[in-house]
Write a protein that holds these residues in place. Structure first.
Motif, PDB file in Angstrom:
ATOM      1  N   GLU A  93      -4.541  -9.680  -3.167  1.00  0.00           N
ATOM      2  CA  GLU A  93      -3.478  -9.472  -2.201  1.00  0.00           C
ATOM      3  C   GLU A  93      -2.891 -10.812  -1.744  1.00  0.00           C
ATOM      4  O   GLU A  93      -3.630 -11.750  -1.475  1.00  0.00           O
ATOM      5  CB  GLU A  93      -4.062  -8.742  -0.990  1.00  0.00           C
ATOM      6  CG  GLU A  93      -3.067  -7.934  -0.241  1.00  0.00           C
ATOM      7  CD  GLU A  93      -3.766  -7.164   0.869  1.00  0.00           C
ATOM      8  OE1 GLU A  93      -3.470  -7.435   2.023  1.00  0.00           O
ATOM      9  OE2 GLU A  93      -4.611  -6.323   0.552  1.00  0.00           O
ATOM     10  N   ALA A  94      -1.573 -10.882  -1.691  1.00  0.00           N
ATOM     11  CA  ALA A  94      -0.925 -12.126  -1.300  1.00  0.00           C
ATOM     12  C   ALA A  94      -1.012 -12.326   0.208  1.00  0.00           C
ATOM     13  O   ALA A  94      -0.790 -11.394   0.969  1.00  0.00           O
ATOM     14  CB  ALA A  94       0.530 -12.115  -1.744  1.00  0.00           C
ATOM     15  N   PRO A  96       2.835  -7.099  -9.687  1.00  0.00           N
ATOM     16  CA  PRO A  96       3.755  -7.206  -8.556  1.00  0.00           C
ATOM     17  C   PRO A  96       3.011  -7.220  -7.221  1.00  0.00           C
ATOM     18  O   PRO A  96       1.972  -6.577  -7.083  1.00  0.00           O
ATOM     19  CB  PRO A  96       4.640  -5.964  -8.700  1.00  0.00           C
ATOM     20  CG  PRO A  96       4.021  -5.114  -9.735  1.00  0.00           C
ATOM     21  CD  PRO A  96       3.042  -5.905 -10.493  1.00  0.00           C
ATOM     22  N   ARG A  97       3.546  -7.993  -6.281  1.00  0.00           N
ATOM     23  CA  ARG A  97       3.027  -8.087  -4.903  1.00  0.00           C
ATOM     24  C   ARG A  97       1.680  -8.810  -4.787  1.00  0.00           C
ATOM     25  O   ARG A  97       1.137  -8.910  -3.704  1.00  0.00           O
ATOM     26  CB  ARG A  97       2.860  -6.700  -4.281  1.00  0.00           C
ATOM     27  CG  ARG A  97       4.163  -6.052  -3.873  1.00  0.00           C
ATOM     28  CD  ARG A  97       3.855  -4.673  -3.334  1.00  0.00           C
ATOM     29  NE  ARG A  97       4.596  -3.672  -4.076  1.00  0.00           N
ATOM     30  CZ  ARG A  97       5.826  -3.293  -3.774  1.00  0.00           C
ATOM     31  NH1 ARG A  97       6.415  -3.810  -2.739  1.00  0.00           N
ATOM     32  NH2 ARG A  97       6.453  -2.409  -4.489  1.00  0.00           N
ATOM     33  N   GLY A 120      -8.834  -1.776  -3.508  1.00  0.00           N
ATOM     34  CA  GLY A 120      -9.601  -2.948  -3.905  1.00  0.00           C
ATOM     35  C   GLY A 120      -8.712  -4.018  -4.499  1.00  0.00           C
ATOM     36  O   GLY A 120      -7.689  -3.738  -5.085  1.00  0.00           O
ATOM     37  N   ARG A 121      -9.135  -5.282  -4.375  1.00  0.00           N
ATOM     38  CA  ARG A 121      -8.364  -6.403  -4.912  1.00  0.00           C
ATOM     39  C   ARG A 121      -6.921  -6.392  -4.416  1.00  0.00           C
ATOM     40  O   ARG A 121      -6.693  -6.307  -3.240  1.00  0.00           O
ATOM     41  CB  ARG A 121      -8.449  -6.401  -6.423  1.00  0.00           C
ATOM     42  CG  ARG A 121      -9.908  -6.434  -6.857  1.00  0.00           C
ATOM     43  CD  ARG A 121     -10.095  -7.174  -8.111  1.00  0.00           C
ATOM     44  NE  ARG A 121     -11.416  -7.766  -8.103  1.00  0.00           N
ATOM     45  CZ  ARG A 121     -11.675  -8.966  -8.530  1.00  0.00           C
ATOM     46  NH1 ARG A 121     -10.722  -9.723  -8.977  1.00  0.00           N
ATOM     47  NH2 ARG A 121     -12.891  -9.423  -8.497  1.00  0.00           N
ATOM     48  N   HIS A 122      -5.947  -6.318  -5.333  1.00  0.00           N
ATOM     49  CA  HIS A 122      -4.564  -6.485  -4.896  1.00  0.00           C
ATOM     50  C   HIS A 122      -3.820  -5.173  -4.749  1.00  0.00           C
ATOM     51  O   HIS A 122      -2.646  -5.167  -4.442  1.00  0.00           O
ATOM     52  CB  HIS A 122      -3.821  -7.384  -5.868  1.00  0.00           C
ATOM     53  CG  HIS A 122      -3.721  -6.786  -7.241  1.00  0.00           C
ATOM     54  ND1 HIS A 122      -4.829  -6.564  -8.022  1.00  0.00           N
ATOM     55  CD2 HIS A 122      -2.665  -6.350  -7.943  1.00  0.00           C
ATOM     56  CE1 HIS A 122      -4.434  -6.032  -9.160  1.00  0.00           C
ATOM     57  NE2 HIS A 122      -3.137  -5.890  -9.155  1.00  0.00           N
ATOM     58  N   LEU A 123      -4.483  -4.038  -4.980  1.00  0.00           N
ATOM     59  CA  LEU A 123      -3.739  -2.784  -5.056  1.00  0.00           C
ATOM     60  C   LEU A 123      -3.818  -1.956  -3.780  1.00  0.00           C
ATOM     61  O   LEU A 123      -4.861  -1.849  -3.157  1.00  0.00           O
ATOM     62  CB  LEU A 123      -4.266  -1.941  -6.216  1.00  0.00           C
ATOM     63  CG  LEU A 123      -4.008  -2.518  -7.596  1.00  0.00           C
ATOM     64  CD1 LEU A 123      -4.832  -1.788  -8.622  1.00  0.00           C
ATOM     65  CD2 LEU A 123      -2.537  -2.441  -7.932  1.00  0.00           C
ATOM     66  N   THR A 124      -2.681  -1.372  -3.420  1.00  0.00           N
ATOM     67  CA  THR A 124      -2.616  -0.439  -2.311  1.00  0.00           C
ATOM     68  C   THR A 124      -1.915   0.820  -2.803  1.00  0.00           C
ATOM     69  O   THR A 124      -0.847   0.744  -3.402  1.00  0.00           O
ATOM     70  CB  THR A 124      -1.803  -1.040  -1.145  1.00  0.00           C
ATOM     71  OG1 THR A 124      -2.156  -2.398  -1.017  1.00  0.00           O
ATOM     72  CG2 THR A 124      -2.098  -0.324   0.142  1.00  0.00           C
ATOM     73  N   GLY A 125      -2.530   1.949  -2.565  1.00  0.00           N
ATOM     74  CA  GLY A 125      -1.919   3.212  -2.969  1.00  0.00           C
ATOM     75  C   GLY A 125      -1.268   3.878  -1.780  1.00  0.00           C
ATOM     76  O   GLY A 125      -1.595   3.586  -0.631  1.00  0.00           O
TER      77      GLY A 125
END
Lengths: 219, 243
Positions: B58-59, B116-117, A84-89
Motif C-alpha cells: 500500500e502506498a 495500480p495504487r 493483505g499487502r497492497h490490495l483493497t476489495g
C-alpha cells in the motif's frame, strides 16, 4: 513456433523465450513481436501460451478467486475489505438497510469471491455468500506459496486436514484460517503450514509434512 | 587519502594494480535478507552495498498513490561508517539526487502498471564506499527487484568509466574518482542495449566519450553475466511445484 527454452528451465527477466509474440502468457511480455520473460521462474507452455511460473510474485486478483479479507471500513453503500499487502476489495451494496442488517464490523474476517478486478479496483461478488469467519487462527503467507499449500488437487491441504482434524480455509491472496477442535491441533496445523512456507521449493514435501504431523501429534 | 604521484604508470598499471579495462573483483549474492520481499548484496572491490525491496504494498501517504500504476520509491543512503570521515546521518543533497536518478533508471525497466495504487520501495544502503557506489547500488537494486518477483523488462547493470592522466579507465575506485580528470557512470538494460543512466563529471572529448561508452558496454556485459549467474544460483535448488 520457435522457442528458446527447455521445459521447466529457470529463466530470468529479459530472456528471449519465443519469436511468436501472439502467444505471450503470464510472467512474460512482448516487444517487437518477440516474447521475453518478465520474472524469475520456470518457463513452460500452458494453454498454448508461453508462460513463466514465477517463484515469487505478488498476488494478482482474478475473477472467481476465493479470498480471505479483513473488513477495514464500513460505509453507507458497502464495505471495504483489506486483502493483505497492497490490495483493497470493495463490497458494493446499494441498499443502506442491507448494510446494517449484515452486521459486519471493522476487523471482522470474511471469506469472499472476487467478481471483477481492474482499474476500478477489486470488486467482490455479492451474489455468492459473504461468509463471516467467527473463530480460528488467521495466518498470512506469501501468496506465491498458496499453490504449494494446497498441493496437486488438494493433496497437501487434505493431509493436514485429515491428521489434525482442523477445518482450513485458504484464500488465494495469502490469508489462511485454521479452525480446529483443540488448540493443540490448531498449532500443529499452523506449524505444518509454516514449514510448507519455508520449504515450498523442495520436493517430497507432502511425505515430510505427514511424518512431521504424526510426530507432533503422537499418532 | 593523499593524491598518489601518478594514477597510471607507463605500462598501463593503475593505482590498485589493474589494467585500464579491468573491473574490480565482483561479488554478488541474492536473497540475503528475510524480512524484505527481495534483497541483494553486491561488492565491487572495496565498495559494498546492500539493497532491499518491499512491495508491491500500500502506498503511503495515500494521496501519492496513482490510479493506473504503482509508484517506485527509491532511497540511496550511505551509512555513517561507509567513508573515512563520518558521514552525518540523514539524506544529503547528493543522496537525494542519486536516489532520483536511480529511481528513474529502474522505472524504465519495471512494469509498474501491473500494480495500480501500490508502491514498490527500494532501499539501497552503502556499507562501504570506494568509488562507484551509485553504479553498484543500481546493480544491487535491480537484482533485489528481480528477487522480489517484480515484473521487469530486463536487469540493469551499471559501471563507471573515467579518465586519469589522459587515459580511459573502467570501474573507477575512490582515488581515481577524486583525482582523475573525468568520471562517467553508465547504466544499461543490456538485452536491448538501452542506456538508462548516464552522467558525466569532468571533461572528455567526443572521441573519448565514444570510446568510453564502448568500454562501459564491455564492462556491463560482464556484470550482466555475473548478475544472471547470481540469480540462477539462488533459484537453482527450486523444483517445479506439484500442482
Amino acid at each position: 513456433m520457435p522457442i528458446y527454452f527447455s521445459e521447466h528451465e529457470v529463466v530470468l527477466p529479459g530472456q528471449l523465450l519465443s519469436d511468436n509474440g501472439k502467444r505471450s502468457g503470464e510472467g512474460t511480455y512482448t516487444l517487437g513481436g518477440k516474447i521475453y520473460a518478465a520474472q524469475i521462474g520456470f518457463a513452460t507452455i500452458k494453454n498454448n501460451k508461453v508462460t513463466v511460473i514465477a517463484f515469487k510474485a505478488a498476488y494478482k486478483p482474478m475473477p472467481g478467486d476465493r479470498v480471505i479479507g479483513i473488513i477495514s471500513d464500513v460505509r453507507p453503500n458497502g464495505f471495504e475489505v483489506d486483502l493483505g499487502r497492497h490490495l483493497t476489495g470493495i463490497i458494493r451494496i446499494p441498499d443502506r438497510e442491507e448494510v446494517k442488517s449484515m452486521k459486519l464490523k471493522v476487523g471482522d474476517v470474511v471469506y469472499v469471491k472476487i467478481r471483477e478486478s481492474g482499474l476500478s479496483g477489486v470488486i467482490i461478488d455479492r451474489g455468492s455468500r459473504i461468509r463471516k469467519i467467527e473463530s480460528g487462527l488467521l495466518i498470512q503467507l506469501h501468496p506465491s506459496k498458496i499453490p504449494r499449500l494446497v498441493g496437486r488437487r488438494g493433496s497437501m491441504i487434505n493431509v493436514i486436514k485429515k491428521l489434525t482434524g482442523c477445518d482450513i480455509l485458504v484464500g488465494k491472496n495469502g490469508y489462511v484460517v485454521v479452525n480446529g477442535p483443540s488448540p493443540e491441533s490448531e498449532f500443529a496445523a499452523m506449524k505444518a503450514i509454516r514449514m510448507i512456507e519455508r520449504e515450498a521449493h523442495t520436493s517430497g514435501l507432502t511425505e515430510r509434512i505427514e511424518r512431521y504431523l504424526r510426530e507432533l501429534l503422537g499418532k | 587519502m593523499l593524491k598518489p604521484e601518478r594514477l597510471i604508470d607507463e605500462s598501463g598499471v593503475r593505482v590498485d594494480g589493474r589494467r585500464p579495462d579491468e573491473l574490480r573483483p565482483i561479488k554478488m549474492e541474492v536473497g540475503i535478507l528475510d524480512k524484505s520481499d527481495g534483497s541483494a548484496y553486491v561488492e565491487f572491490g572495496g565498495t559494498k552495498v546492500v539493497a532491499a525491496v518491499f512491495g508491491p504494498r500500500e502506498a503511503h501517504p495515500r494521496h501519492l498513490a496513482l490510479p493506473d500504476r504503482a509508484i517506485l520509491n527509491c532511497r540511496y543512503h550511505m551509512t555513517s561508517f561507509s567513508v573515512e570521515e563520518r558521514k552525518p546521518l540523514g539524506m544529503t543533497r547528493r543522496e537525494v539526487e542519486l536516489s532520483k536518478v536511480i529511481r528513474e533508471a529502474l522505472e524504465t525497466v519495471t512494469f509498474l502498471e501491473e500494480f495500480p495504487r501500490a508502491s514498490i520501495d527500494v532501499y539501497i544502503e552503502v556499507v562501504q564506499a570506494d568509488g562507484g557506489t551509485r553504479t553498484t547500488g543500481l546493480t544491487a537494486a535491480s537484482l533485489a527487484l528481480a528477487d522480489a518477483g517484480i515484473p521487469m523488462a530486463d536487469l540493469v547493470a551499471a559501471v563507471a568509466v573515467g579518465k586519469v592522466d589522459g587515459q580511459l579507465i573502467l570501474d573507477l575506485c575512490d582515488v581515481e574518482d577524486k583525482y582523475g580528470e573525468a568520471d562517467m557512470p553508465v547504466a544499461m538494460a543490456p538485452r536491448f542495449n538501452s542506456i538508462v543512466l548516464l552522467q558525466l563529471n569532468g571533461r572528455m572529448t567526443v572521441d573519448e566519450f565514444k570510446r568510453g561508452l564502448a568500454l562501459a558496454q564491455k564492462g556491463i556485459a560482464e556484470i550482466y553475466r555475473l548478475q544472471r549467474e547470481a540469480l540462477k544460483k539462488k533459484f537453482s535448488e527450486f523444483t517445479p511445484a506439484e500442482e
